[in-house]
Design a protein around this motif. Structure first.
Motif: not given
Lengths: 260, 211
Positions: A48-49, A52, A76, A79, A81-83, A131-133, A237, A240, A242, A252, B53, B144, B148-149, B152-154, B156-157, B160
């Motif tokens: 997906g990365q 995307h 896509t 914008r 995303r709030i983490y 970093v998540t895309g 991170w 963890r 990164y 990364n 939130r 955890d 990492l990818s 991101s992939g999750a 993305f799925v 959508w």
């Protein structure tokens, strides 16, 4: 189901069910749909990365020139995303906010938001790359360069790194002194032409333009100048997995990203 | 409104058991909860309006985790027989079903069984959507152990699938409001024989068949 006039004309005397001898042949389409969705989902998790990133590159000309703003609702589009790593967004009013700079410095400093705004401001218009895309192009930033703050407090000889703390009580970051002295690394109090909002890490956050977003710590509380950095102190991170040196496009495992 | 529905009809055909209706409505409540909290979490301007939130995130995660519970409960007692029978009906498609769907209900209408192909497609989508959202949502929430990818992939799925689900659920609700007897059957369990004959001719009059 579709109501069509033909049915209404039939009236109450609808035709009886056709008489069948054998049940009609059936195929397990329901199962195929479900399994197909599992297959798509698994593919999406694994690739997906890449998908995307590719789709985003294709769509960028559209999303950047969309007057309605509707395209920003697509996953896509550019914008934020709030983490946050804590359960609630930390909150600190403009009046009570303080930035502390201490450690190996000649003159430790505690600055209010007004103090910070009274210092030499620098404006940047640069992308924010996570970093998540996802990437938000051309974000206007305004704040005080860390190099100016470091010059003001006077870094002692032998100092090598900064340890940076968020007032969310959990998030930390680190930079080498050389990284911190770049002209695109700042304590920002404005982004997108307004104050940094709470969800974006206000009143003051870090913005480290050449690195992935996790280096741009939100809810900036304290900058500590130190003379060595243990791996366990490299940041939330980083501990963890990164990269500590989080250069965009060179860390990364994300070689494809365009540098800022 | 169709002329025949103005005349007094009694809902004399049993369509759904209590367990089936409970399964439908508890799942519906959980899906709507996730859809609404998810939309607020996802759209930045809504997040700013609602704040809280942390609370939204908890509600979203727990409603999501609970989503398979009604299905498990529906299979957990003597009431499972009717559920299982309808699941089988929903899962199996005849050639006529495919034709019915392709022509959006204009062809093969006389061969529609207890469920038309639209209802079958909706059920299959929801049955696939829930595990996909559970797995991807879990990877997003408990990232955890994963590369990492994958995170991101999750994401993305999850994004959508959520967008598609919004459209499917909105369509499902619109069609339900357009067919009050069908909606009533999901609330009260029964429908008029007249409506059943006109919309489910392959099932009406022979409720014991597997149509």
């Amino acid at each position: 189901m579709v109501e069509h006039p033909l049915e209404a004309d039939r009236g109450p005397a609808a035709p009886k069910a056709p008489v069948r001898t054998d049940p009609p042949a059936t195929s397990p389409v329901g199962r195929r749909i479900v399994l197909g969705m599992f297959g798509l989902g698994a593919t999406g998790i694994l690739f997906g990365q890449k998908i995307h990133d590719t789709v985003e590159r294709w769509l960028r000309p559209v999303t950047e020139n969309d007057p309605t703003g509707l395209s920003t609702l697509l996953p896509t589009s550019g914008r934020f995303r709030i983490y946050s790593v804590t359960n609630s967004l930390p909150s600190k009013g403009d009046a009570e906010y303080r930035l502390k700079i201490d450690g190996l410095v000649d003159r430790p400093l505690i600055l209010s938001l007004a103090d910070l705004k009274a210092r030499k401001a620098t404006k940047l218009v640069k992308d924010f790359q996570c970093v998540t895309g996802w990437r938000v192009p051309d974000v206007p930033w305004k704040g005080v360069l860390l190099r100016d703050l470091l010059d003001e407090v006077g870094v002692k000889k032998g100092a090598t790194h900064l340890r940076i703390y968020s007032f969310d009580g959990a998030y930390t970051e680190s930079l080498t002194l050389d990284q911190a002295r770049r002209r695109d690394v700042m304590a920002a109090y404005e982004m997108e032409d307004g104050p940094v909002t709470q969800e974006h890490g206000g009143p003051v956050r870090l913005y480290v333009a050449p690195m992935y977003g996790y280096k741009s710590l939100k809810w900036l509380d304290r900058i500590e100048v130190v003379n060595h950095l243990d791996e366990k102190d490299a940041g939330y991170w980083e501990v963890r997995g990164y990269d500590t040196d989080a250069w965009i496009g060179e860390s990364n495992g994300r070689e494809g990203d365009e540098k800022v | 409104m169709v002329a025949t529905e103005v005349t007094e009809t009694t809902d004399d055909v049993e369509r759904f058991t209590g367990a089936e209706r409970a399964l439908h409505w508890v799942t519906a409540a959980l899906v709507l909860t996730c859809a609404i909290t998810g939309l607020i979490l996802y759209v930045g301007s809504l997040s700013a309006l609602v704040s809280r939130r942390d609370l939204l995130k908890h509600v979203h995660v727990y409603a999501g985790l609970a989503m398979p519970v009604p299905m498990i409960a529906a299979y957990a007692g003597h009431w499972r027989d009717a559920v299982r029978k309808d699941v089988r009906r929903l899962a199996r498609w005849t050639k006529a079903d495919k034709r019915w769907l392709r022509t959006r209900g204009r062809a093969a209408h006389d061969q529609v069984g207890k469920f038309n192909a639209g209802q079958k497609a909706n059920a299959a989508f929801i049955a696939g959507m829930i595990p996909v959202m559970l797995v991807t949502g879990s990877i997003m929430r408990w990232f955890d152990p994963f590369p990492l990818s994958w995170r991101s992939g999750a994401t993305f799925v999850h994004d959508w699938t959520a967008i598609v689900t919004w459209f499917v659920v909105a369509g499902h609700i619109l069609i339900a409001f357009g067919n009050p007897p069908a909606l009533r059957a999901m609330i009260k369990g029964r429908m008029s024989e007249d409506f059943a004959r006109r919309h489910h001719p392959g099932w009406a009059g022979s409720p014991d068949t597997d149509a």
